[in-house]
Design a protein around this motif. Structure first.
Motif, PDB file in Angstrom:
ATOM      1  N   VAL A   4     -32.362 -26.812  53.195  1.00 47.59           N
ATOM      2  CA  VAL A   4     -33.854 -27.200  53.561  1.00 47.59           C
ATOM      3  C   VAL A   4     -34.331 -26.918  54.927  1.00 47.59           C
ATOM      4  CG1 VAL A   4     -36.129 -28.553  53.304  1.00 47.59           C
ATOM      5  CG2 VAL A   4     -34.010 -28.321  51.256  1.00 47.59           C
TER       6      VAL A   4
ATOM      7  N   THR B 234     -38.356 -17.127  45.356  1.00 47.36           N
ATOM      8  CA  THR B 234     -38.185 -18.459  45.208  1.00 47.36           C
ATOM      9  C   THR B 234     -36.641 -18.736  45.264  1.00 47.36           C
ATOM     10  OG1 THR B 234     -38.234 -18.302  42.940  1.00 47.36           O
ATOM     11  CG2 THR B 234     -40.288 -18.727  43.935  1.00 47.36           C
ATOM     12  N   LEU B 235     -36.556 -19.980  45.204  1.00 45.13           N
ATOM     13  CA  LEU B 235     -35.060 -20.471  45.375  1.00 45.13           C
ATOM     14  C   LEU B 235     -34.385 -20.016  43.981  1.00 45.13           C
ATOM     15  CD1 LEU B 235     -32.681 -21.969  46.487  1.00 45.13           C
ATOM     16  CD2 LEU B 235     -33.711 -24.157  45.601  1.00 45.13           C
TER      17      LEU B 235
ATOM     18  N   ASN C 253     -39.692 -24.320  48.728  1.00 45.98           N
ATOM     19  CA  ASN C 253     -38.972 -23.916  47.536  1.00 45.98           C
ATOM     20  C   ASN C 253     -39.086 -22.403  47.783  1.00 45.98           C
ATOM     21  OD1 ASN C 253     -37.583 -24.369  45.407  1.00 45.98           O
ATOM     22  ND2 ASN C 253     -39.286 -23.882  43.946  1.00 45.98           N
ATOM     23  N   ARG C 254     -39.443 -21.874  48.839  1.00 44.77           N
ATOM     24  CA  ARG C 254     -39.256 -20.243  48.899  1.00 44.77           C
ATOM     25  C   ARG C 254     -38.423 -19.918  50.109  1.00 44.77           C
ATOM     26  NH1 ARG C 254     -42.471 -16.918  46.142  1.00 44.77           N
ATOM     27  NH2 ARG C 254     -43.899 -17.963  44.995  1.00 44.77           N
TER      28      ARG C 254
ATOM     29  N   ILE D 189     -34.707 -22.396  52.906  1.00 45.16           N
ATOM     30  CA  ILE D 189     -35.962 -22.508  52.065  1.00 45.16           C
ATOM     31  C   ILE D 189     -36.951 -23.491  52.618  1.00 45.16           C
ATOM     32  CG2 ILE D 189     -34.644 -21.869  49.939  1.00 45.16           C
ATOM     33  CD1 ILE D 189     -34.836 -24.933  49.184  1.00 45.16           C
TER      34      ILE D 189
END
Lengths: 249, 475
Positions: B71, B56-57, B37-38, B34
């Motif tokens: 991340v 999105t997560l 947050n995507r 991600i």
């Protein structure tokens, strides 16, 4: 009997004869190959085995006072080595500063001199031995503390010198002559009073030990007029400089 | 010469930088990468359950509970690519990094070494996979073509590249999202259609990047790449399982590091003049030992021999836990000229070796060579310097040297009583530097009571106040 001995000796008097008398050491040595490093002093050469300083071996210069002429005794040989060999001439822990301008004036190539200042006797012996045995030095001069020089150490240094093909010289006090040493050549140096009227410098050399002979005293080494020697070492002295050098003496 | 490019693409690089040390089982779990947050990338298992890029997560986690998420760490990816570039450097000297996840290797130069291209590509793939990365490799005549083929997972071999390129989806090119959308709206899905269009018409309708890309792709326009340079610093460490307090016991791991360094240097035709050893304890204390060489060296035995000498007189912390070897000063290495019939003694190599050994054990200050300075004052007419420096050759014969100088000079003039000496020659007046507050000196040659020839001087403080000093022996 005595007459017959004399007769025999007379018959073999000329050089090259099969019988030689031990007192004719110089004559006998003259017949040897002269593989030593020429000292630059004819009297001394004649007395030394191989007609010079040992090219690969340990020798000792014994004297009580510094500055008697011990360096000038070695200078001609050092000049020759620094000019012909591409190896170091190591100075291990000299008591004073080897003075560069004077060394160069004498004709020694400064670039070949390596000054080593070890701390402590163990390090000093190690440094000298290392300099000798690696074969990276044509000559090594050592002023080692007397306490560190027992017989086995001297023997080790002598072997290292032979192994590395180096001329090693140890400077020791005169009383060291009484102690056994592995050095092949030992000379005792003592001053001679200057001869009036010319303050010419002389040095008395006594051979304490030498290969191929027995102790011998009474060799007198005279140093050439210093300014002349300095001039000779330089290539083309101008008349003005020669005059200047001469005037200062 | 025609160039040939191999491109390596690491599709899972984003995941792999996070789990390099983790168990291989992790690859069997659904995971997403991600950014802001995507989801920017999903692995195969995640794709199978329906997770798509752009979600999105929270959405992804609602689809597959307990999904792994990482991340995206762009810096780490770049760093890893640089490391992989060094792996590629084994194969060619022209290696370029193509972010975000590619590597370009110019292969024509070293093709003969590997016999043929498939063998080359195979060996490269094996090496890269050993580093723990999923790797796709493709070859083409231009770097961009190779890169796009590798990204698309197509196995284009030269000759067949044009055909293969037509199957490359446009999304794999580095076009801006806007351009991509426009191209898609116009019905372009792959490079096939795009390559068939006349360039002039394309240039009118699209941003320059598209035409540029196509020109580089087909080789009409040069595509220069910045090649990596391997680092010129070496650092390697050994961590011991048990603490070591004895110096001898340290030598074994040190030998490993020295050998490693020697290989590293040999691979680069470098030598080093400076080794830095660091011995660290568990508590964080560390000791540094520096070993210097007169000439660039790359012989592990020489490294070890000198380091051993250095260690003998060094204070090391108790309980060493790790040893680090660094070589900062690397210089191109030229092997010494050796003569088949050279004499055993007196080679310049052994002269330098002796200096190295002495310095290693006695310290830098203890080993000097002499040189002459241009100064008329006796104590300043000489100097000493470390060996190896360019000793200035003094050609002049000044009057100061023409006068007699002693072979021995005392470190500092020693006060003496002149009555104990017999003056032979002199005086020679030498002015000392007035700027140092010195007085002029009158030098004499004299004989001491012991019979040594000395160099004395008389310094006049004022009228009638004469002080005599011993400054040297003629030796």
């Amino acid at each position: 009997m005595a007459a017959r001995v004399e007769q025999l000796l007379d018959a073999n008097a000329e050089p090259g004869a099969e019988l030689w008398r031990a007192r004719d050491f110089a004559r006998v040595v003259a017949g040897q190959r002269s593989s030593g490093i020429a000292t630059g002093f004819a009297d001394l050469d004649a007395a030394l085995f191989e007609r010079g300083w040992p090219r690969a071996g340990l020798m000792e210069l014994l004297s009580d006072a510094a500055g008697l002429g011990e360096l000038r005794l070695l200078t001609p040989a050092l000049v020759m080595l620094s000019a012909t060999e591409n190896r170091w001439i190591a100075w291990v822990d000299p008591p004073f500063v080897p003075y560069a301008p004077a060394l160069e004036a004498a004709g020694i190539d400064l670039g070949k001199l390596l000054l080593i200042r070890p701390e402590g006797e163990r390090e000093a012996v190690w440094a000298l031995e290392q300099a000798l045995k690696t074969g990276a030095c044509s000559a090594a001069l050592g002023w080692l503390p007397e306490a560190g020089l027992d017989f086995s150490t001297l023997r080790r240094l002598a072997i290292a010198a032979r192994q590395g093909g180096a001329w090693a010289t140890l400077f020791r006090p005169a009383h060291a002559a009484r102690r056994a040493s592995g050095a092949e050549l030992r000379l005792r140096l003592s001053p001679l009073p200057p001869l009036p009227p010319l303050p010419s410098e002389r040095l008395h050399v006594e051979i304490v030990k030498r290969p191929g002979g027995w102790p011998l005293a009474g060799i007198e080494v005279g140093f050439a007029e210093p300014s002349d020697a300095a001039m000779l070492a330089r290539e083309e002295p101008t008349p003005a400089q020669a005059a200047c050098g001469g005037a200062s003496e | 010469m025609k160039t040939l490019w191999l491109a390596a693409h690491f599709p899972m690089l984003g995941f792999e930088v996070h789990r390099c040390a983790a168990a291989p089982d992790d690859a069997r779990k659904a995971a997403v990468l991600i950014e802001a947050n995507r989801v920017v990338q999903a692995n195969l298992l995640a794709q199978e359950v329906g997770i798509e890029v752009g979600m999105t997560l929270a959405t992804a986690q609602s689809i597959a509970t307990g999904i792994d998420h990482f991340v995206r760490d762009e810096a780490a990816e770049h760093k890893r690519l640089a490391l992989l570039g060094l792996v590629g450097y084994r194969f060619s000297s022209q290696v370029s990094i193509a972010p975000p996840a590619g590597l370009l290797i110019e292969a024509s130069g070293s093709l003969r070494l590997f016999n043929n291209l498939p063998a080359f590509a195979e060996q490269l793939a094996v090496r890269l996979r050993q580093q723990g990365h999923e790797t796709r490799i493709a070859a083409a005549d231009t770097p961009l073509a190779a890169l796009l083929l590798a990204r698309s997972g197509l196995d284009g071999l030269p000759g067949d590249v044009q055909t293969a390129l037509r199957r490359v989806p446009l999304a794999n090119a580095d076009f801006s999202p806007r351009t991509l959308e426009r191209l898609e709206n116009m019905g372009f899905r792959s490079f096939e259609a795009l390559l068939r269009l006349p360039a002039a018409e394309l240039a009118q309708r699209f941003e320059p990047a598209v035409v540029e890309c196509l020109a580089r792709l087909t080789g009409r326009k040069p595509d220069p790449r910045a090649f990596i340079k391997p680092p010129e610093k070496f650092r390697s460490a050994v961590h011991l399982l048990e603490s070591v307090s004895e110096k001898d016991a340290l030598l074994f791991p040190m030998r490993r590091l020295a050998t490693e360094l020697a290989r590293w240097l040999a691979a680069r035709s470098f030598g080093t003049e400076l080794l830095i050893w660091e011995f660290q304890t568990l508590r964080g204390a560390s000791a540094r030992q520096v070993v210097r060489f007169a000439d660039p060296t790359r012989n592990s035995a020489a490294f070890l021999a000198l380091s051993k000498l250095r260690l003998e007189r060094a204070e090391l912390p108790q309980e060493v836990m790790s040893i680090v070897l660094r070589a900062d000063l690397t210089t191109p290495f030229t092997p010494p000229d050796t003569d088949l019939f050279a004499r055993r003694n007196g080679s310049s190599a052994s002269c330098a070796e002796l200096v190295d050994q002495l310095i290693a054990r006695l310290g830098t200050e203890a080993v000097r060579v002499l040189a002459i300075c241009d100064d008329h004052r006796p104590e300043r007419a000489w100097t000493s310097m470390p060996p190896g420096g360019n000793a200035r050759r003094s050609e002049r014969v000044s009057s100061a040297v023409a006068n007699r100088r002693p072979l021995w000079l005392l470190d500092a003039p020693k006060p003496v009583a002149v009555a104990q000496f017999e003056l032979l020659a002199g005086p020679e007046r030498i002015e000392t530097g007035w700027w140092d507050g010195g007085k002029c000196r009158d030098y004499f040659v004299a004989v001491s009571a012991a019979g040594a020839q000395c160099w004395l001087f008389c310094s006049r403080q004022g009228a009638g106040d004469e002080r005599w000093f011993l400054h040297g022996y003629f030796g």
